[in-house]
Scaffold this active site. Structure first.
Site, PDB file in Angstrom:
ATOM      1  N   VAL A  17       0.752  -1.320   0.037  1.00  0.00           N
ATOM      2  CA  VAL A  17       0.081   0.086  -0.043  1.00  0.00           C
ATOM      3  C   VAL A  17       0.925   1.178  -0.176  1.00  0.00           C
ATOM      4  O   VAL A  17       0.810   2.174  -0.758  1.00  0.00           O
ATOM      5  CB  VAL A  17      -0.821   0.036   1.174  1.00  0.00           C
ATOM      6  CG1 VAL A  17      -1.786   1.098   1.481  1.00  0.00           C
ATOM      7  CG2 VAL A  17      -1.785  -1.162   1.049  1.00  0.00           C
ATOM      8  N   ARG A  48      11.370  -0.595   7.606  1.00  0.00           N
ATOM      9  CA  ARG A  48      12.150  -1.568   8.431  1.00  0.00           C
ATOM     10  C   ARG A  48      13.430  -1.908   7.940  1.00  0.00           C
ATOM     11  O   ARG A  48      14.337  -2.360   8.469  1.00  0.00           O
ATOM     12  CB  ARG A  48      11.196  -2.833   8.947  1.00  0.00           C
ATOM     13  CG  ARG A  48      10.291  -2.434   9.928  1.00  0.00           C
ATOM     14  CD  ARG A  48       9.491  -3.539  10.476  1.00  0.00           C
ATOM     15  NE  ARG A  48       8.462  -4.067   9.440  1.00  0.00           N
ATOM     16  CZ  ARG A  48       7.819  -5.073   9.436  1.00  0.00           C
ATOM     17  NH1 ARG A  48       7.762  -5.945  10.660  1.00  0.00           N
ATOM     18  NH2 ARG A  48       6.963  -5.455   8.574  1.00  0.00           N
ATOM     19  N   GLU A 131     -10.434   6.182   6.096  1.00  0.00           N
ATOM     20  CA  GLU A 131     -11.209   5.408   5.018  1.00  0.00           C
ATOM     21  C   GLU A 131     -10.700   4.184   4.552  1.00  0.00           C
ATOM     22  O   GLU A 131     -11.514   3.085   4.406  1.00  0.00           O
ATOM     23  CB  GLU A 131     -11.513   6.495   3.706  1.00  0.00           C
ATOM     24  CG  GLU A 131     -12.427   5.805   2.872  1.00  0.00           C
ATOM     25  CD  GLU A 131     -13.885   5.868   3.303  1.00  0.00           C
ATOM     26  OE1 GLU A 131     -14.480   4.951   3.510  1.00  0.00           O
ATOM     27  OE2 GLU A 131     -14.575   6.769   3.501  1.00  0.00           O
ATOM     28  N   VAL A 134     -11.356   0.063   6.266  1.00  0.00           N
ATOM     29  CA  VAL A 134     -12.522  -0.960   6.294  1.00  0.00           C
ATOM     30  C   VAL A 134     -12.871  -1.692   5.085  1.00  0.00           C
ATOM     31  O   VAL A 134     -13.055  -2.563   4.972  1.00  0.00           O
ATOM     32  CB  VAL A 134     -13.855  -0.100   6.680  1.00  0.00           C
ATOM     33  CG1 VAL A 134     -15.149  -1.156   6.541  1.00  0.00           C
ATOM     34  CG2 VAL A 134     -13.859   0.130   8.176  1.00  0.00           C
ATOM     35  N   ILE A 138     -13.508   1.373  -1.572  1.00  0.00           N
ATOM     36  CA  ILE A 138     -15.005   1.618  -1.509  1.00  0.00           C
ATOM     37  C   ILE A 138     -15.210   2.657  -0.494  1.00  0.00           C
ATOM     38  O   ILE A 138     -14.921   2.366   0.722  1.00  0.00           O
ATOM     39  CB  ILE A 138     -15.819   0.425  -0.927  1.00  0.00           C
ATOM     40  CG1 ILE A 138     -15.464  -0.874  -1.547  1.00  0.00           C
ATOM     41  CG2 ILE A 138     -17.399   0.534  -0.887  1.00  0.00           C
ATOM     42  CD1 ILE A 138     -16.291  -2.034  -1.344  1.00  0.00           C
ATOM     43  N   GLU A 192      -2.919 -14.740   2.917  1.00  0.00           N
ATOM     44  CA  GLU A 192      -1.417 -14.577   3.419  1.00  0.00           C
ATOM     45  C   GLU A 192      -0.929 -16.201   3.518  1.00  0.00           C
ATOM     46  O   GLU A 192      -1.860 -17.082   3.586  1.00  0.00           O
ATOM     47  CB  GLU A 192      -1.638 -13.862   4.899  1.00  0.00           C
ATOM     48  CG  GLU A 192      -2.103 -12.457   4.677  1.00  0.00           C
ATOM     49  CD  GLU A 192      -0.916 -11.515   3.760  1.00  0.00           C
ATOM     50  OE1 GLU A 192       0.365 -12.003   3.426  1.00  0.00           O
ATOM     51  OE2 GLU A 192      -1.309 -10.464   3.412  1.00  0.00           O
ATOM     52  N   LYS A 207     -13.231  -4.411  11.378  1.00  0.00           N
ATOM     53  CA  LYS A 207     -13.932  -3.595  10.656  1.00  0.00           C
ATOM     54  C   LYS A 207     -15.508  -3.392  11.039  1.00  0.00           C
ATOM     55  O   LYS A 207     -15.710  -2.207  11.040  1.00  0.00           O
ATOM     56  CB  LYS A 207     -14.124  -4.281   9.122  1.00  0.00           C
ATOM     57  CG  LYS A 207     -12.699  -4.274   8.546  1.00  0.00           C
ATOM     58  CD  LYS A 207     -12.506  -5.090   7.163  1.00  0.00           C
ATOM     59  CE  LYS A 207     -11.152  -4.960   6.561  1.00  0.00           C
ATOM     60  NZ  LYS A 207     -11.143  -5.794   5.238  1.00  0.00           N
TER      61      LYS A 207
END
Length: 430
Positions: A17, A48, A131, A134, A138, A192, A207
């Site tokens: 992200v 890191r 935002e 969650v 969207i 994952e 969430k």
């Protein structure tokens, strides 16, 4: 008139992200400046592993000292995308103390300590936007706390985890078992290496806590959310659902009680009718269904995870926070004035689908029906199949409390004629 001095942004985390946030800030710099009214400058990136090559991020901006970065004093906005509880919590509060507003995608931290973070932001006159925490790209939090601020939200029902929706969709459409569908999700990068947070419902529960808090103007923490995972859902459950015109989804459900005096928040697998809008949400997509007094029924749909979709939500918050910064204002903070109690799961009223393995002999159905009646749970439909001394009963109930259903199942397990309770699943959306 555009201000020439740039607003400085510190980025905490540069993974999937964070790297997208940095890339969009660079490639869309002119558009962002025009929309905000001032240029935005990436002033530092805390990571890191400093030796890792990060395309589009100048090496001189990379640091391993996140604390020093947020303490600089010239940072306008801190974007936190490292996740987890610590050091994220300390870094965010430190950012407020040193004059920065914060944009975060950290659902776990907000679900656990959202009230304290909002209080810290308010104490220092700064913004806290999240935002991206969650539902990825969207738009959901802003509509709930701004667009629907004059309405009364009664229910939020949604698919808020793409990994689990992909797995359940594969089981539904191909007949695959849980492990087979999970293996495919892992191979495609949806799951994952350790999928526990997704498949056991922890991600969705965090969430749900955030959504319930905003929707009902009440503080709802992660510990208030009832959580059940989806690892026990079987191909047989899907076959039974199909026979009744339903499918199975892992749902986050936040509800206001009919008398308006309390709220509940829960995450668990549930059967929903194929006619319900959430039934058609496929693959790794998310969708949230909102029911309110004035607006009626609203549905928000789109990609709920991934680098680019999540970065889109982060950048939307960044634009809003930067605009507030320029105008010397802050956006909406925590709204918890209602302070409604959060009811336990036992108070939740819904319908149930129960599959029993029973002895194939006369009188069994009567015994089972008696147990349901004794616990005040009314039976809607029964399907029975039997062969070679073994039989299965599939029972769908009318609406009953979770506590009443729990007592019913406990009593059923004690019957000599009941070999086992194969499946219990709630029925929603009807």
């Amino acid at each position: 008139m555009m201000r020439t001095r740039p607003l400085k942004v510190a980025l905490l985390g540069c993974g999937v992200v964070g790297s997208e946030v940095a890339r969009i800030m660079t490639t869309h710099a002119d558009d962002l400046a025009a929309r905000i009214g001032a240029p935005v400058e990436l002033a530092g990136v805390a990571v890191r592993r400093p030796g890792k090559v990060r395309e589009g991020v100048p090496a001189e901006l990379v640091t391993t000292d996140a604390t020093a970065l947020v303490k600089r004093g010239d940072i306008d906005v801190v974007v936190e995308v490292i996740g987890g509880i610590e050091p994220a919590r300390t870094l965010i509060t430190t950012a407020f103390e040193h004059g920065a507003s914060v944009v975060s995608a950290n659902k776990a931290l907000l679900a656990q300590d959202g009230a304290a973070l909002h209080a810290a932001a308010e104490a220092h006159g700064k913004d806290l936007y999240y935002e991206a925490a969650v539902a990825g790209a969207i738009p959901l939090i802003r509509p709930l706390r701004e667009s629907l601020a004059g309405d009364k939200v009664n229910r939020v029902l949604g698919i808020v985890n793409g990994t689990t929706n992909f797995i359940l969709d594969k089981m539904d459409t191909t007949g695959a078992g849980y492990q087979e569908a999970l293996d495919e999700a892992t191979a495609l990068g949806y799951a994952e290496a350790d999928p526990t947070a997704d498949v056991e419902g922890f991600d969705a529960a965090a969430k749900a806590a955030i959504l319930a808090g905003i929707a009902f103007h009440t503080r709802v923490r992660l510990d208030d959310v009832h959580r059940e995972g989806m690892t026990e859902v079987t191909a047989a459950d899907f076959a039974s659902a199909k026979q009744m015109g339903r499918t199975i989804k892992l749902l986050a459900i936040c509800e206001r009680a009919e008398d308006g005096g309390s709220v509940t928040a829960r995450v668990h697998p549930a059967m929903i009718p194929l006619t319900h809008p959430l039934a058609s949400v496929r693959g790794a997509y998310n969708a949230v269904f909102v029911e309110s007094d004035a607006a009626g029924q609203l549905m928000f749909y789109g990609p709920g995870a991934g680098g680019s979709p999540t970065a889109s939500a982060v950048l939307g918050d960044l634009v809003a926070v930067c605009r507030n910064r320029l105008s010397g204002t802050t956006g909406p903070g925590e709204s918890a004035y209602a302070a409604l109690p959060v009811s336990p799961m036992g108070d939740v009223v819904t319908r149930y689908h129960i599959s029993l393995d029973v002895a194939d002999k006369p009188g069994v159905l009567a015994q089972v029906a008696t147990v349901f009646a004794e616990h005040g749970v009314s039976i809607d439909t029964v399907r029975q199949q039997g062969k070679d001394g073994e039989a299965s009963l599939v029972i769908v109930t009318h609406r009953a409390s979770d506590a009443a259903l729990g007592g019913t199942v406990e009593a059923l397990r004690k019957l000599d004629t009941v070999r086992g309770v194969a499946s219990i699943m709630r029925v929603e959306g009807e």
